[in-house]
Write a protein that holds these residues in place. Sequence first.
Motif, short mmCIF file in Angstrom:
data_model
loop_
_atom_site.label_atom_id
_atom_site.label_comp_id
_atom_site.label_asym_id
_atom_site.label_seq_id
_atom_site.Cartn_x
_atom_site.Cartn_y
_atom_site.Cartn_z
N GLN A 47 -12.91 -46.87 -19.02
CA GLN A 47 -13.37 -45.64 -19.77
C GLN A 47 -14.46 -46.17 -20.84
N LYS A 48 -14.34 -47.29 -21.15
CA LYS A 48 -15.25 -47.56 -22.34
C LYS A 48 -16.84 -47.91 -21.88
N ASP A 49 -16.92 -48.52 -21.02
CA ASP A 49 -18.22 -48.77 -20.35
C ASP A 49 -18.75 -48.08 -19.34
N GLU A 50 -18.12 -47.33 -18.57
CA GLU A 50 -18.67 -46.69 -17.50
C GLU A 50 -20.01 -45.78 -17.47
N PHE A 51 -20.19 -45.32 -18.85
CA PHE A 51 -21.29 -44.60 -18.87
C PHE A 51 -22.47 -45.39 -18.50
N VAL A 52 -22.44 -46.60 -18.63
CA VAL A 52 -23.78 -47.30 -18.37
C VAL A 52 -24.08 -47.57 -16.99
N TYR A 53 -23.15 -47.76 -15.95
CA TYR A 53 -23.37 -47.76 -14.68
C TYR A 53 -23.85 -46.28 -14.11
N ASN A 70 -8.40 -47.16 -19.74
CA ASN A 70 -7.91 -47.15 -18.41
C ASN A 70 -9.07 -47.92 -17.69
N MET A 71 -8.74 -48.65 -16.60
CA MET A 71 -9.49 -49.33 -15.74
C MET A 71 -9.17 -49.18 -14.33
N LEU A 72 -9.98 -48.95 -13.48
CA LEU A 72 -9.79 -48.69 -12.19
C LEU A 72 -10.16 -50.19 -11.29
#
Length: 263
Positions: A43-49, A31-33
């Motif tokens: 959902q896949k790369d949010e943790f980096v930011y 899911n992308m906002l």
Amino acid sequence: MWKGLKPGSHLPFGAAYPYKLDMVETEEFGNMLFLDGMVMTSQKDEFVYHEMVAHPVLNTHPNPENVLVVGGGDGGVIREIMKHEKVKKATLVDIDGKVIEYSKKYLPEIAGELDNPRVEVKVDDGFMHIVKSKNLYDVIMVDSTEPVGPAAPLFERGFYQGIYEALKEDGMFVAQTDNPWFKADLIRKVNKDIKEIFPVAKAYYANIPTYPSGMWIFQIGSKKYDPEAVDVNSIPERETKYYTPRLHHASFILPKFVEDLVK
């Protein structure tokens, strides 16, 4: 590749600024906002930011008890803040309640800490909240959209001056300041403004695949503490996927063309 749209609708955002919020399901990134067609999080790369907004500054300030997040309605930065036991209260101020609502529904692994008892969520104008706050916060994190529409004032010198006044005498703040490939002038300007206001000003970066160019710049303004002076051995290991104690210092080593922007 898009698999289909979850709810997308035109919603009020600030004064006379209509915008479109889309929650899109993708095969690769989950899911992308989106706001006005711009990726806010996935959902896949949010943790980096979210990790790179929260941990460098919280591991620099020795006692970050009272923390403010301006923007960040998806809840990712709040989730990372809650990993720091020294934080007694985190206040999130986002102008858009729909981002908070949709994130809770479609991005629960990101927004899951918004109901934590240590968190207060306010649907309000972050700029005005800063104006009304004096000598209140240990750390302020600006998790804004790109500098268009109602987010534009969050990249102005007056806003950073307001942050300075809202911080305690040893306070720190961090803000995302876009990417150096397409927004070099913005990064140069913001860095100059922060340096003129704060005794300590530092820039660092991270790699975020879904953001323009993949390279994203963050800037810290501090009244006292230098993030590059932190003893790596004093940083506790936490449950993270990108940030580590060793990466803390490495992220401040900038490529030459970025270093030139912030000299």
